[in-house]
Motif scaffolding. Structure first.
Motif, PDB file in Angstrom:
ATOM      1  N   ALA A   1      11.367 -12.597 -48.319  1.00  0.00           N
ATOM      2  CA  ALA A   1      10.888 -12.966 -46.988  1.00  0.00           C
ATOM      3  C   ALA A   1       9.996 -11.785 -46.437  1.00  0.00           C
ATOM      4  CB  ALA A   1      11.657 -13.695 -45.983  1.00  0.00           C
ATOM      5  N   LEU A   2      10.652 -10.485 -46.458  1.00  0.00           N
ATOM      6  CA  LEU A   2      10.046  -9.360 -45.753  1.00  0.00           C
ATOM      7  C   LEU A   2       8.909  -8.793 -46.368  1.00  0.00           C
ATOM      8  CD1 LEU A   2      13.649  -7.512 -45.337  1.00  0.00           C
ATOM      9  CD2 LEU A   2      12.209  -8.850 -43.577  1.00  0.00           C
ATOM     10  N   ARG A   3       8.725  -9.164 -47.449  1.00  0.00           N
ATOM     11  CA  ARG A   3       7.724  -8.704 -48.389  1.00  0.00           C
ATOM     12  C   ARG A   3       6.413  -8.245 -47.681  1.00  0.00           C
ATOM     13  NH1 ARG A   3       7.781  -8.071 -53.757  1.00  0.00           N
ATOM     14  NH2 ARG A   3      10.100  -8.827 -53.664  1.00  0.00           N
ATOM     15  N   ARG A   4       5.756  -7.135 -47.373  1.00  0.00           N
ATOM     16  CA  ARG A   4       4.571  -6.583 -46.767  1.00  0.00           C
ATOM     17  C   ARG A   4       3.607  -6.341 -47.423  1.00  0.00           C
ATOM     18  NH1 ARG A   4       4.946  -8.477 -42.390  1.00  0.00           N
ATOM     19  NH2 ARG A   4       5.972 -10.002 -43.818  1.00  0.00           N
ATOM     20  N   VAL A   5       3.493  -6.132 -48.760  1.00  0.00           N
ATOM     21  CA  VAL A   5       2.256  -5.842 -49.532  1.00  0.00           C
ATOM     22  C   VAL A   5       1.225  -7.021 -49.575  1.00  0.00           C
ATOM     23  CG1 VAL A   5       1.361  -5.700 -52.005  1.00  0.00           C
ATOM     24  CG2 VAL A   5       3.449  -4.249 -51.017  1.00  0.00           C
ATOM     25  N   PRO A   6       1.366  -8.192 -49.473  1.00  0.00           N
ATOM     26  CA  PRO A   6       0.486  -9.346 -49.336  1.00  0.00           C
ATOM     27  C   PRO A   6      -0.303  -9.356 -47.994  1.00  0.00           C
ATOM     28  CG  PRO A   6       2.535 -10.264 -50.265  1.00  0.00           C
ATOM     29  CD  PRO A   6       2.699  -8.902 -49.881  1.00  0.00           C
ATOM     30  N   LYS A   7       0.652  -8.851 -46.990  1.00  0.00           N
ATOM     31  CA  LYS A   7       0.185  -9.043 -45.635  1.00  0.00           C
ATOM     32  C   LYS A   7      -0.862  -7.574 -45.441  1.00  0.00           C
ATOM     33  CE  LYS A   7       2.201 -12.262 -43.431  1.00  0.00           C
ATOM     34  NZ  LYS A   7       1.426 -13.348 -43.198  1.00  0.00           N
ATOM     35  N   LEU A   8      -0.350  -6.759 -46.032  1.00  0.00           N
ATOM     36  CA  LEU A   8      -1.306  -5.366 -45.993  1.00  0.00           C
ATOM     37  C   LEU A   8      -2.556  -5.343 -46.669  1.00  0.00           C
ATOM     38  CD1 LEU A   8       1.770  -2.711 -46.090  1.00  0.00           C
ATOM     39  CD2 LEU A   8       0.223  -2.904 -44.251  1.00  0.00           C
ATOM     40  N   GLU A   9      -2.489  -6.267 -47.871  1.00  0.00           N
ATOM     41  CA  GLU A   9      -3.560  -6.404 -48.547  1.00  0.00           C
ATOM     42  C   GLU A   9      -4.666  -7.104 -47.741  1.00  0.00           C
ATOM     43  OE1 GLU A   9      -2.153  -6.399 -53.131  1.00  0.00           O
ATOM     44  OE2 GLU A   9      -2.205  -8.302 -52.155  1.00  0.00           O
ATOM     45  N   ALA A  10      -4.168  -8.113 -46.956  1.00  0.00           N
ATOM     46  CA  ALA A  10      -5.234  -8.941 -46.023  1.00  0.00           C
ATOM     47  C   ALA A  10      -5.770  -8.026 -45.278  1.00  0.00           C
ATOM     48  CB  ALA A  10      -4.375 -10.075 -45.649  1.00  0.00           C
ATOM     49  N   ASP A  11      -4.514  -7.140 -44.545  1.00  0.00           N
ATOM     50  CA  ASP A  11      -5.124  -6.368 -43.361  1.00  0.00           C
ATOM     51  C   ASP A  11      -6.429  -5.206 -44.015  1.00  0.00           C
ATOM     52  OD1 ASP A  11      -3.203  -7.322 -41.592  1.00  0.00           O
ATOM     53  OD2 ASP A  11      -2.012  -5.696 -41.817  1.00  0.00           O
ATOM     54  N   LEU A  12      -6.078  -4.766 -45.146  1.00  0.00           N
ATOM     55  CA  LEU A  12      -7.046  -3.827 -45.413  1.00  0.00           C
ATOM     56  C   LEU A  12      -8.564  -4.563 -45.794  1.00  0.00           C
ATOM     57  CD1 LEU A  12      -4.289  -1.758 -47.720  1.00  0.00           C
ATOM     58  CD2 LEU A  12      -5.768  -0.909 -45.631  1.00  0.00           C
ATOM     59  N   ALA A  13      -8.370  -5.708 -46.272  1.00  0.00           N
ATOM     60  CA  ALA A  13      -9.454  -6.575 -46.699  1.00  0.00           C
ATOM     61  C   ALA A  13     -10.217  -6.607 -45.485  1.00  0.00           C
ATOM     62  CB  ALA A  13      -9.240  -7.701 -47.326  1.00  0.00           C
ATOM     63  N   TYR A  14      -9.775  -6.794 -44.289  1.00  0.00           N
ATOM     64  CA  TYR A  14     -10.367  -7.058 -42.881  1.00  0.00           C
ATOM     65  C   TYR A  14     -10.853  -5.600 -42.682  1.00  0.00           C
ATOM     66  CZ  TYR A  14     -11.033  -7.197 -38.124  1.00  0.00           C
ATOM     67  OH  TYR A  14     -11.661  -7.289 -36.759  1.00  0.00           O
ATOM     68  N   TYR A  15     -10.154  -4.536 -42.630  1.00  0.00           N
ATOM     69  CA  TYR A  15     -10.832  -3.189 -42.147  1.00  0.00           C
ATOM     70  C   TYR A  15     -11.702  -2.640 -43.189  1.00  0.00           C
ATOM     71  CZ  TYR A  15      -7.138  -3.447 -38.633  1.00  0.00           C
ATOM     72  OH  TYR A  15      -6.315  -3.966 -37.425  1.00  0.00           O
ATOM     73  N   TYR A  16     -11.509  -2.768 -44.135  1.00  0.00           N
ATOM     74  CA  TYR A  16     -12.349  -2.169 -45.293  1.00  0.00           C
ATOM     75  C   TYR A  16     -13.401  -2.881 -45.848  1.00  0.00           C
ATOM     76  CZ  TYR A  16      -9.501   2.159 -44.811  1.00  0.00           C
ATOM     77  OH  TYR A  16      -8.951   3.186 -44.161  1.00  0.00           O
ATOM     78  N   GLY A  17     -13.250  -4.110 -45.991  1.00  0.00           N
ATOM     79  CA  GLY A  17     -14.099  -5.106 -46.703  1.00  0.00           C
ATOM     80  C   GLY A  17     -13.478  -5.423 -48.037  1.00  0.00           C
ATOM     81  N   ASP A  18     -14.290  -6.374 -48.704  1.00  0.00           N
ATOM     82  CA  ASP A  18     -13.676  -6.667 -50.228  1.00  0.00           C
ATOM     83  C   ASP A  18     -13.335  -5.934 -51.103  1.00  0.00           C
ATOM     84  OD1 ASP A  18     -13.740  -9.186 -49.139  1.00  0.00           O
ATOM     85  OD2 ASP A  18     -15.649  -9.968 -50.025  1.00  0.00           O
ATOM     86  N   ASP A  19     -14.121  -4.630 -50.995  1.00  0.00           N
ATOM     87  CA  ASP A  19     -14.050  -3.688 -52.128  1.00  0.00           C
ATOM     88  C   ASP A  19     -12.995  -2.591 -51.479  1.00  0.00           C
ATOM     89  OD1 ASP A  19     -15.626  -2.519 -50.544  1.00  0.00           O
ATOM     90  OD2 ASP A  19     -16.665  -1.101 -51.842  1.00  0.00           O
ATOM     91  N   TRP A  20     -11.923  -2.976 -50.796  1.00  0.00           N
ATOM     92  CA  TRP A  20     -10.927  -2.142 -50.140  1.00  0.00           C
ATOM     93  C   TRP A  20     -10.109  -1.130 -50.988  1.00  0.00           C
ATOM     94  CZ3 TRP A  20      -5.835  -2.659 -51.099  1.00  0.00           C
ATOM     95  CH2 TRP A  20      -5.315  -4.047 -51.704  1.00  0.00           C
ATOM     96  N   ARG A  21     -10.064  -1.842 -52.438  1.00  0.00           N
ATOM     97  CA  ARG A  21      -9.185  -1.179 -53.141  1.00  0.00           C
ATOM     98  C   ARG A  21      -9.981   0.220 -53.759  1.00  0.00           C
ATOM     99  NH1 ARG A  21      -4.752  -4.023 -55.102  1.00  0.00           N
ATOM    100  NH2 ARG A  21      -4.777  -6.363 -54.623  1.00  0.00           N
ATOM    101  N   HIS A  22     -11.197   0.186 -53.430  1.00  0.00           N
ATOM    102  CA  HIS A  22     -11.839   1.391 -54.206  1.00  0.00           C
ATOM    103  C   HIS A  22     -12.139   2.391 -53.124  1.00  0.00           C
ATOM    104  CE1 HIS A  22     -13.044  -1.654 -57.122  1.00  0.00           C
ATOM    105  NE2 HIS A  22     -12.665  -0.594 -57.968  1.00  0.00           N
ATOM    106  N   GLN A  23     -11.977   1.856 -51.753  1.00  0.00           N
ATOM    107  CA  GLN A  23     -12.163   2.598 -50.569  1.00  0.00           C
ATOM    108  C   GLN A  23     -11.030   3.423 -49.956  1.00  0.00           C
ATOM    109  OE1 GLN A  23     -14.951   1.843 -47.642  1.00  0.00           O
ATOM    110  NE2 GLN A  23     -15.839  -0.081 -48.533  1.00  0.00           N
ATOM    111  N   ILE A  24      -9.883   3.085 -50.230  1.00  0.00           N
ATOM    112  CA  ILE A  24      -8.739   3.637 -49.640  1.00  0.00           C
ATOM    113  C   ILE A  24      -8.141   4.716 -50.442  1.00  0.00           C
ATOM    114  CG2 ILE A  24      -8.238   1.565 -48.141  1.00  0.00           C
ATOM    115  CD1 ILE A  24      -5.684   1.216 -50.009  1.00  0.00           C
ATOM    116  N   GLN A  25      -7.398   5.704 -49.735  1.00  0.00           N
ATOM    117  CA  GLN A  25      -6.500   6.730 -50.625  1.00  0.00           C
ATOM    118  C   GLN A  25      -5.640   6.967 -49.936  1.00  0.00           C
ATOM    119  OE1 GLN A  25      -9.480   9.520 -51.733  1.00  0.00           O
ATOM    120  NE2 GLN A  25      -8.866  10.851 -50.053  1.00  0.00           N
ATOM    121  N   ALA A  26      -4.205   7.542 -50.256  1.00  0.00           N
ATOM    122  CA  ALA A  26      -3.351   7.947 -49.444  1.00  0.00           C
ATOM    123  C   ALA A  26      -3.561   9.184 -48.868  1.00  0.00           C
ATOM    124  CB  ALA A  26      -1.930   7.708 -50.249  1.00  0.00           C
ATOM    125  N   SER A  27      -3.112   9.352 -47.708  1.00  0.00           N
ATOM    126  CA  SER A  27      -3.165  10.842 -47.212  1.00  0.00           C
ATOM    127  C   SER A  27      -1.986  11.801 -47.775  1.00  0.00           C
ATOM    128  CB  SER A  27      -2.852  10.717 -45.612  1.00  0.00           C
ATOM    129  OG  SER A  27      -1.249  10.370 -45.319  1.00  0.00           O
TER     130      SER A  27
END
Ligand code: HEM
Length: 247
Positions: free
Chosen positions: A71-97
């Motif tokens: 019930a704590l799992r955060r990855v699906p929530k963060l995926e939705a957040d990133l789609a909101y902030y970066y758009g549908d192709d968020w996976r290609h836009q983000i990188q870790a600092s």
């Protein structure tokens, strides 16, 4: 073993330091800039992905399995957040600092070499998201004027939608920590690892500070960040920091 109390007591200074980072001080004053916020969201996505993959792999570990709560799992929530902030192709836009990568790397090393220490990483992030994270969520929503149900999934737990349910779950989580059978050396290693996890969160915040400073200017940034305040977990239970300051 009272691991829950050991963790709370043993990390209170690290918690105070995290609250007193410039990034958090600005955040608490309602200064939440979209660019550093979405960068932080991306870093936390990579961190949680590493953590939750590692927890899945250790589902039969005698200690780690005690704090396995889907019930704590955060990855699906963060995926939705990133789609909101970066758009549908968020996976290609983000990188870790760089510091985000170091944090991920540490979780993966621990998972390989000493999985019991994953308990520390889970504790620091999940208990934080269930606690102070709730205030941060409200601040972020109003500061960035977010549309309903967008952008703050990190701090939304569908299984625990109310303050009461989150409080009750935190008790469950503490009971689970206390049910773990660990020897003294392992308990101390878990507390040390939790302090390192706090440090790595602070390191990631520091990387975001220059964006915040650039957005609000040196003068306001210095005004907001020059004073420290007492920590939320470093006070007598039942007293607010306001009461402590007045005492
Ligand atoms: C607990 C506030 C940042 C991790 C708490 C509690 C408060 C709080 C009020 C006590 C909740 C309770 O006893 O039920 C804040 C505020 C923050 C902040 C205002 C930022 C300005 C962080 C960060 C982390 C974190 C950055 C780690 C990444 C934790 C943990 C606990 C906690 C692990 C649980 C302590 C325990 O009871 O064992 N926080 N927090 N917090 N926070 Fe934070």
């Amino acid at each position: 073993m009272d691991l829950a109390m050991r963790l709370r007591e043993g990390t209170k200074h690290a918690h105070t330091a995290a609250e007193n980072t410039a990034f958090m001080k600005c955040f608490l004053k309602g200064i939440v800039e979209r660019e550093p916020f979405r960068k932080l969201t991306a870093d936390l996505y990579f961190v949680y992905q590493a953590l939750e993959n590692a927890l899945d792999e250790q589902i039969h570990h005698p200690a780690v399995s005690k704090v396995y709560f889907p019930a704590l799992r955060r990855v699906p929530k963060l995926e939705a957040d990133l789609a909101y902030y970066y758009g549908d192709d968020w996976r290609h836009q983000i990188q870790a600092s760089p510091k985000g990568l170091a944090y991920v790397d540490r979780i993966q090393t621990v998972a390989r070499e000493n999985p019991a220490l994953l308990i520390a990483h889970a504790y620091v992030r999940y208990m934080g998201d269930l606690s102070g994270g709730q205030s941060l969520r409200h601040i972020a929503r109003s500061a960035m004027n977010l549309p309903p149900d967008q952008g703050t999934g990190l701090h939304e737990f569908d299984a625990f939608p109310t303050v009461e349910s989150r409080r009750a779950f935190k008790m469950t989580y503490r009971d689970a920590l206390n049910a773990i059978e660990v020897d003294e050396a392992t308990a101390q290693a878990i507390v040390d690892e939790a302090n390192l996890a706090f440090q790595m969160n602070r390191d990631v915040f520091h990387e975001m500070e220059e964006d915040v400073r650039a957005a609000i200017g040196d003068h306001v940034f210095d005004l907001i960040t020059r004073q420290d305040k007492p920590g939320s977990t470093d006070r007598t239970p039942g007293h607010s920091s306001v009461e402590l300051v007045a005492a």
